[in-house]
Scaffold this motif. Structure first.
Motif, PDB file in Angstrom:
ATOM      1  N   MET A   1     -25.723 -38.840  -9.975  1.00 56.12           N
ATOM      2  CA  MET A   1     -25.680 -37.401  -9.732  1.00 56.12           C
ATOM      3  C   MET A   1     -26.951 -36.951  -9.047  1.00 56.12           C
ATOM      4  SD  MET A   1     -24.071 -35.798 -13.122  1.00 56.12           S
ATOM      5  CE  MET A   1     -24.745 -37.085 -14.148  1.00 56.12           C
ATOM      6  N   THR A   2     -26.806 -35.909  -8.294  1.00 56.31           N
ATOM      7  CA  THR A   2     -27.948 -35.479  -7.502  1.00 56.31           C
ATOM      8  C   THR A   2     -28.174 -33.987  -7.663  1.00 56.31           C
ATOM      9  OG1 THR A   2     -26.530 -34.999  -5.650  1.00 56.31           O
ATOM     10  CG2 THR A   2     -27.498 -37.195  -5.722  1.00 56.31           C
ATOM     11  N   ALA A   3     -29.385 -33.597  -7.413  1.00 61.10           N
ATOM     12  CA  ALA A   3     -29.689 -32.172  -7.391  1.00 61.10           C
ATOM     13  C   ALA A   3     -29.658 -31.686  -5.951  1.00 61.10           C
ATOM     14  CB  ALA A   3     -31.055 -31.941  -8.011  1.00 61.10           C
TER      15      ALA A   3
ATOM     16  N   LEU B  11     -18.979 -21.081  -9.687  1.00 61.00           N
ATOM     17  CA  LEU B  11     -20.132 -21.717  -9.063  1.00 61.00           C
ATOM     18  C   LEU B  11     -20.381 -21.051  -7.711  1.00 61.00           C
ATOM     19  CD1 LEU B  11     -19.100 -25.423  -9.744  1.00 61.00           C
ATOM     20  CD2 LEU B  11     -20.725 -24.028 -11.059  1.00 61.00           C
TER      21      LEU B  11
ATOM     22  N   ASN C 232     -24.656 -21.149 -10.708  1.00 58.50           N
ATOM     23  CA  ASN C 232     -23.518 -20.236 -10.695  1.00 58.50           C
ATOM     24  C   ASN C 232     -23.772 -19.071  -9.743  1.00 58.50           C
ATOM     25  OD1 ASN C 232     -24.868 -18.219 -12.182  1.00 58.50           O
ATOM     26  ND2 ASN C 232     -24.287 -19.186 -14.115  1.00 58.50           N
TER      27      ASN C 232
ATOM     28  N   ASN D 120     -18.109 -20.510  -1.192  1.00 61.24           N
ATOM     29  CA  ASN D 120     -18.175 -20.911   0.224  1.00 61.24           C
ATOM     30  C   ASN D 120     -16.958 -20.363   0.962  1.00 61.24           C
ATOM     31  OD1 ASN D 120     -19.122 -22.181   2.486  1.00 61.24           O
ATOM     32  ND2 ASN D 120     -18.347 -24.213   1.932  1.00 61.24           N
TER      33      ASN D 120
ATOM     34  N   ASP E 187     -26.507 -16.360 -10.645  1.00 63.52           N
ATOM     35  CA  ASP E 187     -27.895 -16.826 -10.501  1.00 63.52           C
ATOM     36  C   ASP E 187     -28.265 -16.965  -9.029  1.00 63.52           C
ATOM     37  OD1 ASP E 187     -28.435 -16.877 -13.194  1.00 63.52           O
ATOM     38  OD2 ASP E 187     -27.970 -19.001 -13.452  1.00 63.52           O
TER      39      ASP E 187
ATOM     40  N   GLN F 248     -27.465 -25.598  -4.935  1.00 64.66           N
ATOM     41  CA  GLN F 248     -27.163 -26.712  -5.842  1.00 64.66           C
ATOM     42  C   GLN F 248     -25.787 -26.500  -6.457  1.00 64.66           C
ATOM     43  OE1 GLN F 248     -29.987 -27.055  -9.029  1.00 64.66           O
ATOM     44  NE2 GLN F 248     -30.906 -28.822  -8.143  1.00 64.66           N
ATOM     45  N   ALA F 249     -25.065 -27.594  -6.693  1.00 61.13           N
ATOM     46  CA  ALA F 249     -23.707 -27.473  -7.248  1.00 61.13           C
ATOM     47  C   ALA F 249     -23.707 -26.742  -8.586  1.00 61.13           C
ATOM     48  CB  ALA F 249     -23.083 -28.857  -7.413  1.00 61.13           C
ATOM     49  N   ARG F 250     -24.718 -26.970  -9.411  1.00 58.26           N
ATOM     50  CA  ARG F 250     -24.700 -26.422 -10.768  1.00 58.26           C
ATOM     51  C   ARG F 250     -25.060 -24.933 -10.837  1.00 58.26           C
ATOM     52  NH1 ARG F 250     -30.477 -26.828 -12.858  1.00 58.26           N
ATOM     53  NH2 ARG F 250     -29.639 -26.427 -14.914  1.00 58.26           N
TER      54      ARG F 250
ATOM     55  N   ILE G 292     -21.207 -22.479  -5.057  1.00 56.92           N
ATOM     56  CA  ILE G 292     -20.596 -23.307  -4.017  1.00 56.92           C
ATOM     57  C   ILE G 292     -19.105 -22.985  -3.868  1.00 56.92           C
ATOM     58  CG2 ILE G 292     -20.163 -25.286  -5.556  1.00 56.92           C
ATOM     59  CD1 ILE G 292     -21.240 -25.597  -1.908  1.00 56.92           C
ATOM     60  N   GLN G 293     -18.486 -22.517  -4.942  1.00 57.43           N
ATOM     61  CA  GLN G 293     -17.071 -22.127  -4.852  1.00 57.43           C
ATOM     62  C   GLN G 293     -16.879 -20.861  -4.017  1.00 57.43           C
ATOM     63  OE1 GLN G 293     -16.126 -22.231  -9.312  1.00 57.43           O
ATOM     64  NE2 GLN G 293     -14.286 -23.053  -8.363  1.00 57.43           N
TER      65      GLN G 293
END
Ligand SMILES: Cc1cc2nc3c(=O)[nH]c(=O)nc-3n(C[C@H](O)[C@H](O)[C@H](O)COP(=O)(O)OP(=O)(O)OC[C@H]3O[C@@H](n4cnc5c(N)ncnc54)[C@H](O)[C@@H]3O)c2cc1C
Ligand code: FES
Ligand code: FES
Lengths: 162, 286
Positions: A1-3, A67, A26, A72, A29, A22-24, A69-70
């Motif tokens: 896993m990556t940051a 998230l 939300n 996008n 934030d 970053q994927a994590r 990223i969602q």
């Protein structure tokens, strides 16, 4: 896993934003810490309090349960954008008149949540208003004044008593 | 709290999802509405390596009429069910229930399939699926398989779904317009998970036929009250039948207490709900 940061492209309050995230992280934030849009608040971080409410593609969502990223490719609107656009003016004035806020922590979420009901074609009663804001905690007002304010705008817009 | 680190992918097709799910070396979760999963990640109750976001897969969403059947795609949001004329006309129980699922902002994201996969014992949608004998389609690289709602819920957050499967759709038979239906639940606050709830459906041809009494929030899964159903089968709906059915409401059901109520209280609420629901049907009838 990556940051590692992933590219993201979205519209926030009418402006196109191209950045990475970053994927994590939300959505709330990301908006607060990386876009400096601190009008949206963070309370419980598990979907219960409604402080983090924002609009994604025209619908209110929990900013803590999506998230970044969602988002996008979506259009995100926050209290800043909705307020500046004047779309909330009537509701804000009614909140002010009825003392429907004290500390103001819940207010951005309350306004966007009430706005979705007022803009819908659903029949509106006090009961319906209460259901609509059932997912938004207010620790100050006792809700009565908030329901009064939303009801007043509904009557003003739709005519007749509800 | 904040979610731990994970990798994120957003495949465009089901085939891509299957490939990811088949990789046994990777601890992955499907991400649908995220209204339960992201909350669990924020709490660090779960820490998967990979999230597979299924939100942009074509054909997973929507409510379709197909002859005598209604098909609800797994990615259909609660709000779409709430606003659906098809559901209101042909699946009235679901229509009555859906507004009780969480709050407006959560219904805008939460999905039908997500609710079934989660299998919270106090959730409304699983109970309605059981009451309506729904058929759940699970898909994987080895094809599609159908699972009856009656065989789907195995226990607390436990289902018949395998790790490499994804729910793609749920099928219902259209209900007759004169069906008997009732939905009710007891919560401290509108939109909360129920302390106890009831989804009721039966055919009515003078007498009660094929009654389905499903309680949720009182056991480790949505559960049928078979003893009470046996009393109603073939009976005329009247006060004595209602009293007899209500007295057997939780007979044979293994009750589970939770932070909201003890087992004794759950049993009491179940009897009250069934009594109320049947009485309201009796009073509505011409
Ligand atoms: C404050 C709050 C109150 C709530 N109140 C209620 C309530 O009263 N009643 C109620 O029923 N629900 C309630 N919910 C939960 C809500 O309805 C969720 O949306 C729903 O239970 C899960 O759906 P989801 O699409 O959000 O799933 P996600 O959170 O995305 O996923 C949940 C789980 O299901 C799996 N999953 C998702 N989709 C699929 C699929 N197609 N195939 C296989 N596995 C899948 C995921 O991997 C994950 O393990 C509440 C949530 C919150 C935050
Ligand atoms: S911070 Fe999102 S609902 Fe409380
Ligand atoms: S005004 Fe303080 S929380 Fe609502």
């Amino acid at each position: 896993m990556t940051a590692a940061r992933m590219p993201i492209s979205l519209r926030i309050n009418g402006e196109q934003v191209e950045t990475t995230v970053q994927a994590r992280t939300n959505l709330v934030d990301f908006l607060r810490n990386e876009q400096q849009l601190t009008g949206t608040h963070v309370g419980c971080e598990h979907g219960v309090c409604g402080a983090c409410t924002v609009r994604v593609d025209g619908r209110i969502v929990r900013g803590c349960l999506m998230l970044a990223i969602q988002a996008n490719g979506t259009t995100v609107e926050t209290i800043e954008g909705q307020s500046d656009s004047g779309k909330l003016e009537e509701l804000q004035a009614a909140f002010h008149r009825h003392n429907a806020l004290q500390c103001g922590f819940c207010t951005p979420g309350m306004l966007l949540t009430a706005q979705e009901l007022l803009d819908s074609d659903k029949p509106i009663t006090r009961e319906v208003i209460r259901d609509q804001i059932s997912g938004n905690y207010c620790r100050c007002t006792g809700y009565q004044a908030i329901v009064d304010a939303v009801e007043e705008v509904a009557i003003a817009r739709r005519g007749a008593s509800l | 709290m904040k979610a731990p680190e994970f990798d994120y992918v957003r495949p465009d097709t089901l085939e891509d999802v299957f490939v990811l799910l088949d990789d046994e070396t990777c601890d992955a979760r499907l991400l649908a509405g995220g209204q339960s999963l992201i909350a669990a990640l924020n709490f660090r109750l779960d820490a998967p390596e990979l999230l597979i976001d299924i939100n942009r897969i074509d054909g997973l969403s929507g409510i379709v009429e197909d002859g005598d059947n209604i098909r609800i795609g797994a990615l259909t949001r609660h709000v779409e069910v709430e606003n659906s004329q098809i559901v209101a006309r042909h699946l009235p129980l679901l229509s009555k229930a859906i507004g009780n699922v969480a709050h407006a902002a959560i219904r805008n994201r939460g999905t039908f399939g997500g609710s079934l996969a989660l299998a919270d014992p106090a959730a409304e949608i699983p109970a309605c699926c059981l009451a309506y004998d729904a058929i759940i389609t699970a898909s994987s690289s080895s094809g599609n398989r159908t699972i009856r709602a009656a065989d789907f819920f195995h226990g607390l957050y436990e289902t018949a779904l395998e790790d490499h499967e994804i729910i793609t759709a749920v099928e219902f038979k259209k209900r007759a317009p004169n069906d008997l239906v009732a939905f009710d639940e007891i919560t401290r606050r509108h939109g909360d998970y129920a302390m106890a709830g009831l989804a009721f459906s039966a055919a009515a041809k003078g007498k009660i036929e094929d009654p389905h009494i499903v309680f949720f929030g009182i056991s480790d899964r949505p559960i049928r009250a078979v003893e009470a159903e046996a009393i109603l089968e073939g009976a005329r709906l009247d006060q004595p039948a209602i009293a007899a059915a209500a007295s057997k409401a939780t007979e044979g059901i293994e009750l589970s207490s939770d932070t909201s109520a003890s087992e004794a209280m759950k049993a009491h609420l179940a009897r009250t709900l069934l009594n109320r629901a049947l009485t309201s049907i009796l009073e509505e009838k011409p």
